[in-house]
Design a protein around this motif. Sequence first.
Motif, PDB file in Angstrom:
ATOM      1  N   UNK A  43       0.844  -1.198   0.000  1.00  0.00           N
ATOM      2  CA  UNK A  43       0.000   0.000   0.000  1.00  0.00           C
ATOM      3  C   UNK A  43       0.882   1.251   0.000  1.00  0.00           C
ATOM      4  N   UNK A  44       0.886   1.958  -1.098  1.00  0.00           N
ATOM      5  CA  UNK A  44       1.687   3.179  -1.198  1.00  0.00           C
ATOM      6  C   UNK A  44       1.182   4.242  -0.225  1.00  0.00           C
TER       7      UNK A  44
ATOM      8  N   UNK B 128      -8.086   7.224  -1.156  1.00  0.00           N
ATOM      9  CA  UNK B 128      -7.380   7.584  -2.388  1.00  0.00           C
ATOM     10  C   UNK B 128      -8.042   7.040  -3.642  1.00  0.00           C
ATOM     11  N   UNK B 129      -9.106   6.238  -3.467  1.00  0.00           N
ATOM     12  CA  UNK B 129      -9.804   5.627  -4.601  1.00  0.00           C
ATOM     13  C   UNK B 129      -8.846   4.804  -5.455  1.00  0.00           C
ATOM     14  N   UNK B 130      -7.965   4.068  -4.790  1.00  0.00           N
ATOM     15  CA  UNK B 130      -7.033   3.163  -5.474  1.00  0.00           C
ATOM     16  C   UNK B 130      -7.036   1.819  -4.768  1.00  0.00           C
TER      17      UNK B 130
ATOM     18  N   UNK C 135      -1.681  15.760   4.475  1.00  0.00           N
ATOM     19  CA  UNK C 135      -0.570  16.271   3.658  1.00  0.00           C
ATOM     20  C   UNK C 135      -0.719  15.966   2.166  1.00  0.00           C
ATOM     21  N   UNK C 136      -1.586  15.031   1.813  1.00  0.00           N
ATOM     22  CA  UNK C 136      -1.842  14.743   0.404  1.00  0.00           C
ATOM     23  C   UNK C 136      -0.833  13.844  -0.269  1.00  0.00           C
ATOM     24  N   UNK C 137      -0.058  13.081   0.502  1.00  0.00           N
ATOM     25  CA  UNK C 137       0.937  12.178  -0.085  1.00  0.00           C
ATOM     26  C   UNK C 137       0.254  10.974  -0.749  1.00  0.00           C
TER      27      UNK C 137
END
Length: 502
Positions: A77-78, A260-262, A302-304
């Motif tokens: 998981x990124x 993240x919808x991934x 933070x939006x990473x």
Amino acid sequence: MSSTASVASPAARLRALRPDWLSDTKVWRTEVLAGLVVALALIPEAISFSIIAGVDPAIGLFASFTMAVVISVVGGRRAMISAATGAVALVIAPLNREHGFGYLVAAVILAGVFQIALGALGVAKLMRFVPRSVMVGFVNSLAILIFMAQVPEMHGVPWAVYPLVAAGLVLMVFFPKITTVIPAPLVSIVILTVITIAAGIAVPTVGDKGALPSSLPVPGLPDVPFTMDTLTIIAPYAFAMALVGLMESLMTAKLVDEITDTQSNKTRESVGQGIANIVTGFFGGMGGCAMIGQTMINVKVSGARTRLSTFLAGVFLMVLCIVFGPVVSDIPMAALVAVMVMVCFATFDWHSIAPKTLKRMPAGEIAVMAVTVAVVVATHNLAIGVVAGSITAVIIFAKRVAHFAEVTAVTDPDGSTVVYAVTGELFFASSNDLVGQFNYATDPDKVVIDLTAAHIWDASSVAALDAIESKYEQRGKTVEIIGLNELSADLHGKLTGELTSH
């Protein structure tokens, strides 16, 4: 195909394989700053969890460093953050207290081995059985636990702590309206640190939590005898740590997937957690798993979105401790408390408790969410809460569908045959009532049970059908079962007549 296209094709494929942060300056900046914010937030947490486990603060910081760096490469998981956690600390604390630090390290390594084995066996696939109501309860209870962890930092402290926390929250709410180039939590931490140092405000700081390490961890073997006795001692703790770590990591990965919808590779994440714990153990760390709070800072605040932020969180953690230790020690805890409180509000699913939502939601779904939250808050263990919520959901579901099996009787005009049409799913809950829905005494000599609109799921259903046949046979009547689909016929054929002693 032209020669130009054939030459360009490998280059195009190579560009496609390059991480986003190598080609996009904005992404690179976001990931770097996110990693820095997470590293700052990791320091007091890792120290606190070290105290829970009964080890030196450096042990928790080393674990957070190795976990983050390794999982950034091998995880599935990124942008998810793994480090030393409270759940793992609670599991291994008794082992450290009763047998010493060497056994703790050995248990961490063995837990990693267990996690790799469980990952290879497909334990990650069990996540599909976690209902949405449990997931909502997991998220909400997590937000509550994060907030509860901040309460001691605001109890019995100088009055200046409260305006500092309030100022930090105000900065994080309004600074993004000015610019999002720099993460608001980082701005808040820097500004509050400068204010406290410049004004000489005496408030608790990161340095008050414990001494920061001054050098990198050194690899080595655990200081324990390599015997069966040692294995017997550490195995139960290692297995418990493996299960708790995997459950928290997979639940966190599922949450990040939704945010993240991934999609992420849960099997790779399970194996990756094991590899990270093995490496952490050999470097003398206390082990860990995914950290939901720091992950939310990284992903939601933070939006990473890439592995770079996870890797840099671990690297920056050690750099901050070793190179900038004196500066980091002066960061007021109020600044980090403000960050975590903001994470609580961002994490909590407020829609789930809105009156409009509660009115529309089935009572069973609300009960499952409430049980999950109550158990997690009571035990301070997310894994136990998820298990309790899932069991509650299974019980409610079984009770709900137990009444879905219906029996309708139709007697032939000549009165010689009765046909019972069974509709619904036959399993242990629904099949218990099946036996009582037949008129054994008054039915004609021939009975037909039509299962065209039904499905047999387990041995309990086969046993119920056998009991029905037996009751008719005792009265000299014959029973014929028709309409079985392929799977039902296969299960019935294997088990009928074998489930009771004669």
